[in-house]
Write a protein that holds these residues in place. Structure first.
Motif, short mmCIF file in Angstrom:
data_model
loop_
_atom_site.label_atom_id
_atom_site.label_comp_id
_atom_site.label_asym_id
_atom_site.label_seq_id
_atom_site.Cartn_x
_atom_site.Cartn_y
_atom_site.Cartn_z
N GLU A 1 13.92 14.62 -8.10
CA GLU A 1 13.92 16.15 -8.49
C GLU A 1 13.19 16.84 -9.46
O GLU A 1 14.18 16.62 -10.28
CB GLU A 1 14.98 16.29 -7.57
N LEU A 2 12.57 17.41 -9.56
CA LEU A 2 12.05 18.08 -10.79
C LEU A 2 12.25 19.70 -10.81
O LEU A 2 11.63 20.04 -9.85
CB LEU A 2 10.31 17.49 -10.97
N SER A 3 13.07 19.91 -11.26
CA SER A 3 13.45 21.68 -11.27
C SER A 3 12.81 22.77 -12.22
O SER A 3 11.44 22.19 -12.76
CB SER A 3 14.99 22.19 -11.27
N PHE A 4 12.04 23.17 -11.71
CA PHE A 4 11.02 24.56 -12.66
C PHE A 4 11.69 25.92 -12.28
O PHE A 4 11.71 26.14 -12.13
CB PHE A 4 9.52 24.07 -12.34
N THR A 5 10.92 26.27 -13.84
CA THR A 5 11.48 28.10 -13.70
C THR A 5 10.40 28.39 -14.97
O THR A 5 10.04 27.81 -15.72
CB THR A 5 12.78 28.22 -14.18
N PRO A 6 10.16 29.35 -14.82
CA PRO A 6 9.12 30.30 -15.45
C PRO A 6 9.53 30.95 -16.70
O PRO A 6 10.82 31.05 -17.00
CB PRO A 6 8.51 31.54 -14.71
N ARG A 7 8.99 30.99 -17.55
CA ARG A 7 9.73 30.92 -19.17
C ARG A 7 9.61 32.45 -19.23
O ARG A 7 10.26 32.97 -19.83
CB ARG A 7 8.29 30.49 -19.98
N ASN A 8 8.90 32.95 -18.12
CA ASN A 8 8.45 34.73 -18.52
C ASN A 8 9.16 34.74 -17.04
O ASN A 8 8.15 34.70 -16.42
CB ASN A 8 6.99 35.12 -19.10
N THR A 9 10.46 35.29 -16.72
CA THR A 9 10.41 35.63 -15.37
C THR A 9 10.01 36.49 -14.86
O THR A 9 10.70 37.54 -13.76
CB THR A 9 12.37 36.25 -15.22
N ASN A 10 9.46 37.56 -15.02
CA ASN A 10 8.83 38.76 -14.85
C ASN A 10 6.72 38.41 -14.82
O ASN A 10 6.69 39.12 -13.75
CB ASN A 10 8.27 39.77 -15.81
N GLY A 11 7.12 37.28 -14.96
CA GLY A 11 5.68 36.75 -14.62
C GLY A 11 4.89 36.24 -13.09
O GLY A 11 5.92 36.13 -12.50
N LEU A 12 3.39 36.41 -12.92
CA LEU A 12 3.71 35.70 -11.58
C LEU A 12 3.79 34.54 -11.51
O LEU A 12 2.55 33.72 -11.19
CB LEU A 12 1.67 36.07 -11.44
N LEU A 13 5.08 34.38 -11.51
CA LEU A 13 5.06 32.52 -10.90
C LEU A 13 6.36 32.22 -10.49
O LEU A 13 7.38 33.26 -9.66
CB LEU A 13 5.65 32.50 -12.58
N PHE A 14 6.18 31.08 -9.89
CA PHE A 14 7.53 30.27 -9.30
C PHE A 14 8.35 30.17 -9.99
O PHE A 14 8.71 29.86 -11.07
CB PHE A 14 7.06 29.26 -8.08
N GLU A 15 9.23 29.94 -8.58
CA GLU A 15 10.32 29.11 -9.91
C GLU A 15 11.15 27.99 -8.52
O GLU A 15 10.43 28.40 -7.15
CB GLU A 15 11.95 30.45 -9.85
N GLY A 16 11.77 27.14 -8.71
CA GLY A 16 12.25 25.86 -7.59
C GLY A 16 12.06 24.35 -7.93
O GLY A 16 12.53 24.12 -8.73
N LYS A 17 11.71 23.55 -6.71
CA LYS A 17 11.95 21.93 -7.00
C LYS A 17 10.92 21.41 -6.13
O LYS A 17 10.26 22.08 -5.41
CB LYS A 17 13.65 21.77 -6.19
N ILE A 18 10.50 20.74 -6.80
CA ILE A 18 9.62 19.85 -6.21
C ILE A 18 9.94 18.05 -6.23
O ILE A 18 10.54 17.63 -7.00
CB ILE A 18 7.97 19.83 -6.89
N TYR A 19 9.69 17.12 -5.09
CA TYR A 19 10.13 15.98 -5.21
C TYR A 19 8.97 15.28 -5.07
O TYR A 19 7.82 15.33 -5.28
CB TYR A 19 11.25 15.75 -3.98
N ILE A 20 8.93 14.50 -6.43
CA ILE A 20 7.21 13.05 -6.86
C ILE A 20 7.27 12.40 -6.76
O ILE A 20 8.85 11.19 -6.89
CB ILE A 20 7.24 13.52 -7.92
#
Length: 852
Positions: A294-313
């Motif tokens: 389980e790999l969680s991710f978050t944007p470095r800049n929360t205002n940017g056009l980016l996702f946050e969440g989890k992916i399972y590899i």
């Protein structure tokens, strides 16, 4: 008895269908049921259910339901989901059975570890195992995509729905909804959209999809389509579908950029995603086959056009995505988005690779992001019967990328009941019937009638509608107060014949103006629907501003009454037109036309040439007769057809236009021979996190000798509204050419820079730059200084008319967009030809645009 025949027929068909299905099922093993969480008892979507020791299986739908079948002699099914213990159940081969399973949470996936430190460790990509893992996923992207196969095919089910959301009990019980209580829908209050919803729209599609690597072909054949349909006099149902599909596009996590709401968000597994995201390994699931991380991710800049969440590899060497949960941060620079949740599930193919089996995209919109009613939309896509490297005949891959079966919209309820991969819940199934019932209620018709008048400007009277309302009153220096009244026929009068007319009167020039047109549809469809195929005859006697080009605005619009500088050079036109338009479903179209055009000077404009004795001579009417043809190709174009205009939905695909006009002397009183060729190419370029750029290039060449009103009069703008494809600091009729080339570039950074400025990021402002350049000139044969018989270029308070020299006309602007979410303000500068009298060097222009 006669009225019951359709009912009996439906029952007989249903019974025969069920009998055939039962006979088929008797020869195979069919297992269906519901998967729930043992702790919360809630249904679990996207759970993988397979026959043990096989790749045959499916995922549960949004209600936790599953159905799998096989002709093999398997004796067990296996149920797996990230974070839960794998469940195995014994089944009876060759029988149809229902098995419901409650999954138990796996609390031993990771031991609890508590780390305390006096100083927070700074995040870095270097020596970060999470970043090393995501780089392996990126390196294996190509082999895990559909395009890795030589051939692939699958069946797809798609459902899209929209509803008013987060409605209060007070709202529901308002008097206006007294007759509409049957429309409301209740759901779990913790779900996206809140407890009370008011469904507005639903559409379902079933399709067969085919892919071939070489030569490349990707084709979708829609076999069935079911849609909520509103009265066409109020809503363009076809355009509504196109608009919703543009908002809710397919989500391919393996693409570098994911299209969403007319924007592009960077994928968490894009080639350069570690530069924009922070990654963390948050779980290791060793009881899954294959093992998952389980790999969680978050944007470095929360205002940017980016996702946050989890992916399972998957840890089987494929480094493929088996599941993904994509959300957006509450601070993201997306307008009106309260919540967004995309859930992706992948299934294993026969070769051990994975394909997308289900995606569910849910978004709730609201004017206020924190409270109040909003709009909730969902798009669910299910993929099954996925087959790889099984080629079809060439005919399968030929033709347009999307084909809709002629009877796709005629499938009955029995067909849908048997063909859907999952069961539609009662609330969703009732939407079609409820909306049909809604449109029979007089109060709803009245409400829609008022809304159409306010938003589209037309008042419907059945076979005829009056409008547009914003043209009833305007004013200008030539006509003074201008009063106009008109309207057009509707499809209720005829689906073949259409009529349009208006009359106008100016209190200053005391002249009547009028317009009449008659259109005949050659394909028995509304001339406002796609694809068009019609012939039209029209006659217009009215005024016009030379060089004013309007996009999606009526010439008599009240707001155009307000202009800068002198605006007194006008024309009186008498125009008879005969036009033929033919569009094809692949968005190739052509038109042929005949135009008889008489022009007379109005206001301060004068038509004068030079007599042999050197004195100026007033010239009366300019008579021309033209034959014309144009070709337009807009691949994959999407648009919304309004009451007046077809509004394009911007996308990455280019639009090509080529036009030819032949003026013929002696034809219908025409006085000039000439030819005019014009070409245009427009395209939007997406630049990921840097935003997008709209580019339009155009060129034209006129052959022959003509007076200046027949030259290319370049599109100027003297209003205070910013126009994308006009020159906003050029005066009307300031420049004419018989040959020219132009480019317009409008780049929107989508907040890429402002999001890094603390004082600006909260305002969600967006920075824009615009550049326009025009090269051109007038050849010696069309220069009135060299030919006394040609009309003199006008002169006036704004400096008159000029030919471009060796220096191009250039203007540019910097803009702040997304002010109050709808307003763009441009600070415009003109760089050349500043010595012309009345030429402004600077200006401020406004542009209203609704965008996400």
């Amino acid at each position: 008895m006669k009225n019951l025949q359709p009912l009996f027929k439906s029952i007989i068909i249903l019974l025969l269908s069920l009998g055939a299905v039962n006979q088929l099922h008797a020869q195979s093993t069919v297992v269906r049921g519901t998967i729930t969480d043992a702790k919360t008892h809630q249904a679990m979507p996207y759970v993988s259910v397979t026959f043990a020791n096989s790749t045959i299986g499916s995922g549960t739908n949004t209600q936790g339901r599953y159905s799998i079948s096989t002709t093999g002699k398997y004796t067990q099914i296996q149920v797996t989901f990230v974070g839960f213990k794998t469940a195995t159940r014994t089944i009876e081969p060759g029988k149809e059975q229902e098995i419901n399973i409650a999954l138990i949470e796996d609390n031993q996936a990771l031991s609890e570890v508590v780390v305390k430190s006096g100083k927070k460790k700074k995040y870095t990509n270097k020596d970060n195992p999470a970043v090393e893992l995501i780089r392996k996923v990126i390196a294996h992207k190509e082999q895990n995509q559909l395009e890795n196969y030589n051939f692939a095919e699958y069946k797809q089910y798609e459902r899209m729905s929209f509803a008013l959301s987060n409605l209060s009990e007070k709202f529901k019980t308002k008097r206006i909804f007294k007759n509409y209580q049957f429309l409301f829908r209740e759901q779990d209050s913790t779900a996206i959209g809140g407890k009370t919803l008011l469904p507005l729209y639903q559409e379902e599609k079933l399709s067969d999809n085919y892919y071939r690597k070489s030569p490349y072909a990707k084709k979708q054949v829609i076999s069935a389509n079911k849609q909520v349909k509103y009265d066409e006099s109020f809503v363009d149902n076809q355009g509504l579908t196109s608009y919703f599909n543009r908002m809710y596009q397919d989500i391919n996590i393996y693409d570098n950029n994911v299209s969403l709401l007319s924007n592009q968000l960077l994928s968490p597994i894009a080639d350069h995603s570690p530069d924009f995201y922070k990654f963390f390994i948050t779980d290791t699931l060793k009881d899954q086959q294959p093992n998952l991380i389980e790999l969680s991710f978050t944007p470095r800049n929360t205002n940017g056009l980016l996702f946050e969440g989890k992916i399972y590899i998957t840890m089987d060497g494929n480094y493929a995505v088996q599941n993904a949960q994509l959300n957006v941060n509450k601070n993201i620079n997306l307008n009106f988005v309260r919540q967004m949740q995309a859930t992706l599930a992948f299934e294993k193919n026969s070769d051990g690779k994975y394909h997308l089996s289900q995606s569910d995209l849910k978004i709730e919109f609201g004017i206020n992001k924190n409270k109040g009613g909003g709009v909730y939309g969902e798009r669910l896509v299910s993929v099954n019967n996925f087959v790889v490297n099984s080629p079809r005949t060439d005919d399968t891959y030929k033709g347009p990328a999307q084909v809709i079966a002629s009877n796709a919209s005629e499938k009955d309820d029995t067909y849908w009941l048997m063909s859907r991969p999952d069961t539609l819940d009662a609330a969703a199934a009732s939407i079609y019937k409820n909306i049909d019932s809604l449109q029979t209620i007089p109060s709803f018709k009245k409400t829609m009638d008022i809304a159409t008048l306010v938003l589209a400007g037309y008042k419907n009277y059945g076979t005829f509608e009056v409008g547009p309302a914003n043209t009833f009153y305007s004013f200008n220096p030539v006509e003074g107060l201008r009063l106009r009244f008109g309207g057009r026929s509707t499809p209720l009068l005829s689906k073949r014949y259409y009529f349009e007319t208006y009359g106008a009167y100016g209190t200053k020039d005391k002249e009547w103006k009028y317009f009449l047109s008659s259109t005949y549809s050659l394909n028995n469809k509304s001339i406002y629907s796609f694809p068009q195929n019609y012939i039209r005859a029209s006659f217009q006697h009215d005024t016009k501003v030379p060089g004013q080009e309007l996009q999606f605005v009526q010439e008599s619009n009240f707001l155009l009454s307000f202009k800068r500088g002198a605006n007194d050079m006008w024309l009186y036109n008498d125009i008879f037109r005969l036009d033929y338009v033919h569009e094809f479903s692949n968005h190739l179209s052509y038109s042929l036309g005949f135009k008889k055009w008489n022009q007379n000077a109005a206001g301060a404009l004068q038509f004068q040439n030079l007599l042999p004795n050197g004195t100026l001579n007033d010239v009366g009417t300019i008579h021309t007769a033209e034959l014309s043809g144009s070709l337009r190709w807009a691949p994959h174009e999407k648009f919304y057809q309004g009451k007046l205009y077809r509004t394009p939905i911007p996308d990455k695909y280019p639009v090509f236009t080529l036009s030819y006009t032949q003026g013929i002397k002696g034809l219908a009183g025409g006085d000039y021979n000439y030819q005019n060729v014009t070409g245009n190419i427009s395209k939007r370029f997406y630049l990921s996190q840097l935003g997008f750029t709209d580019v339009s290039t155009e060129g034209g060449y006129l052959f022959g000798q003509v007076p200046f009103p027949l030259l290319d009069i370049h599109h100027a703008n003297q209003t205070y509204a910013f126009q994308l494809y006009s020159y906003n600091l050029m005066n009307f009729q300031e420049f004419v050419s018989d040959h020219y080339a132009s480019i317009a570039i409008d780049h929107n950074f989508n907040g890429f820079l402002f999001n890094r400025v603390p004082l600006l990021k909260k305002l969600k402002l967006r920075e824009i730059i615009d550049f326009k350049a025009l090269w051109g000139g007038v050849r010696s044969e069309n220069d009135p200084m060299n030919h006394a018989n040609l009309l003199r270029f006008p002169s006036g308070a704004n400096g008159g008319t000029y030919a471009l020299g060796s220096t191009p006309y250039i203007e540019g602007s910097v803009a702040v967009g997304n002010i109050f979410k709808v307003l763009r303000i441009d600070f415009v500068k003109r760089f050349t030809y500043l010595d012309h009298p009345g030429a402004p060097e600077y200006g401020v222009r406004a542009f209203v645009k609704f965008d996400f």
